[in-house]
Design an enzyme around this catalytic site. Structure first.
Site, PDB file in Angstrom:
ATOM      1  N   SER A 172     -14.654  43.844  89.163  1.00  0.00           N
ATOM      2  CA  SER A 172     -13.775  44.318  90.165  1.00  0.00           C
ATOM      3  C   SER A 172     -13.632  45.758  90.611  1.00  0.00           C
ATOM      4  O   SER A 172     -12.579  46.546  91.434  1.00  0.00           O
ATOM      5  CB  SER A 172     -12.153  43.704  89.753  1.00  0.00           C
ATOM      6  OG  SER A 172     -11.746  44.072  88.354  1.00  0.00           O
ATOM      7  N   GLU A 173     -13.638  46.694  89.061  1.00  0.00           N
ATOM      8  CA  GLU A 173     -13.472  47.968  89.120  1.00  0.00           C
ATOM      9  C   GLU A 173     -14.529  49.036  88.539  1.00  0.00           C
ATOM     10  O   GLU A 173     -15.388  48.319  87.595  1.00  0.00           O
ATOM     11  CB  GLU A 173     -11.795  48.685  88.876  1.00  0.00           C
ATOM     12  CG  GLU A 173     -11.177  48.426  90.128  1.00  0.00           C
ATOM     13  CD  GLU A 173      -9.722  47.069  89.816  1.00  0.00           C
ATOM     14  OE1 GLU A 173      -9.656  47.131  90.706  1.00  0.00           O
ATOM     15  OE2 GLU A 173     -10.529  46.502  88.569  1.00  0.00           O
ATOM     16  N   THR A 174     -15.057  49.942  89.444  1.00  0.00           N
ATOM     17  CA  THR A 174     -16.107  50.735  88.038  1.00  0.00           C
ATOM     18  C   THR A 174     -15.212  52.435  87.916  1.00  0.00           C
ATOM     19  O   THR A 174     -15.189  52.427  89.451  1.00  0.00           O
ATOM     20  CB  THR A 174     -17.365  50.390  88.577  1.00  0.00           C
ATOM     21  OG1 THR A 174     -18.263  49.639  89.092  1.00  0.00           O
ATOM     22  CG2 THR A 174     -18.253  51.709  88.155  1.00  0.00           C
TER      23      THR A 174
END
Length: 276
Positions: free
Chosen positions: A46-48
């Site tokens: 979902s996020e990096t």
């Protein structure tokens, strides 16, 4: 190509595989925007995030946050997870609080035992959504209008709309019609009595590459501002999120003065290097 220190964490859980995963690339100043975006698509999380040197003396570090589709000015679980990675890699804050530089500006974090917490950023939109949006939400969640206790814009950047339902069982039984919800980012919440948390939360993000987020810091931050501000929640509570996905996320909320702090644990699952 170059090699970078890399960590993959589980955030809002002290137990591996029960929170929300986050990839963190450290010392990423040499990467271009395109390289960051490509790596974030590759991780398929979902996020990096990418840890960088700050551009202001007030900040301890700078972070850029990418989904698989775009860059975000702020997000909650990447804020806590990136700070955990920075501290674990030897980062030393300059003052009593840790100061993160990101797209929305400077965000304060504090250490609370084994947990980290960030101060909720101000809402950029609040108030009741219009009747047409509420009708879409009811249809998209496949519920009756009388199941809805309240609705509110709680947008601190991603575009969240909060929907309070009557009970936890209703929240956990939701099977949304994502076509109907397309373009809406919903935070659904209901009170929970008798458990180790006081509220159950789910986050539906149709059209963002994954339909439901396991545990969501930005949403819980803005939900807390609404729930506490409207008297629906006490000044200190715990939110459960991820139950419907087999996770066990716990988000710790506390109002101190004018600040609402949003906290949770993190655990490192992968620690090594990555070539980009």
């Amino acid at each position: 190509m170059a090699s970078f220190a890399f960590k993959q964490l589980d955030v809002f859980s002290s137990e591996p595989l029960k929170g929300n995963p986050l990839a963190v690339v450290l010392g990423a100043d040499g990467l271009s925007d395109d390289q960051m975006a490509a790596f974030a698509r590759w991780t398929n999380l979902s996020e990096t995030t990418f840890l960088l040197k700050p551009t202001t003396d007030e900040a301890d570090y700078r972070v850029r946050i990418f989904t698989t589709q775009r860059e975000l000015p702020f997000a909650g679980h990447p804020t806590i997870g990136t700070c955990h990675a920075w501290l674990e890699a030897g980062g030393q804050p300059r003052g009593d609080v840790i100061v993160q530089e990101c797209g929305v500006g400077l965000v304060k974090l504090r250490r609370d035992g084994t947990r980290l917490a960030f101060a909720a950023p101000p809402l950029i939109r609040s108030g009741e959504p219009d009747a047409g949006i509420v009708e879409r939400i009811v249809a998209g969640l496949r519920i009756a209008r009388e199941d809805v206790v309240g609705t509110q814009w709680v947008d601190n950047g991603p575009g969240w709309i909060a929907v309070m339902l009557k009970d936890r069982d209703t929240v956990l039984s939701l099977k949304p019609d994502y076509n109907e919800l397309g373009g809406l980012k919903l935070g659904v919440v209901a009170p929970w009595t008798g458990g180790d948390a006081q509220f159950e939360v789910r986050a539906f993000i149709a059209g963002e590459g994954m339909a439901e987020d396991p545990v969501t810091g930005s949403l819980n931050a803005s939900l807390a501002q609404w729930l506490i501000g409207s008297g629906r929640a006490p000044a200190q509570y715990v939110a459960s999120q991820g139950t419907a996905l087999g996770r066990k996320g716990r988000v710790f909320i506390e109002q101190v003065g004018d600040d609402i702090w949003v906290g949770g644990a993190s655990v490192t699952c992968i620690d090594g290097r990555v070539t980009i």
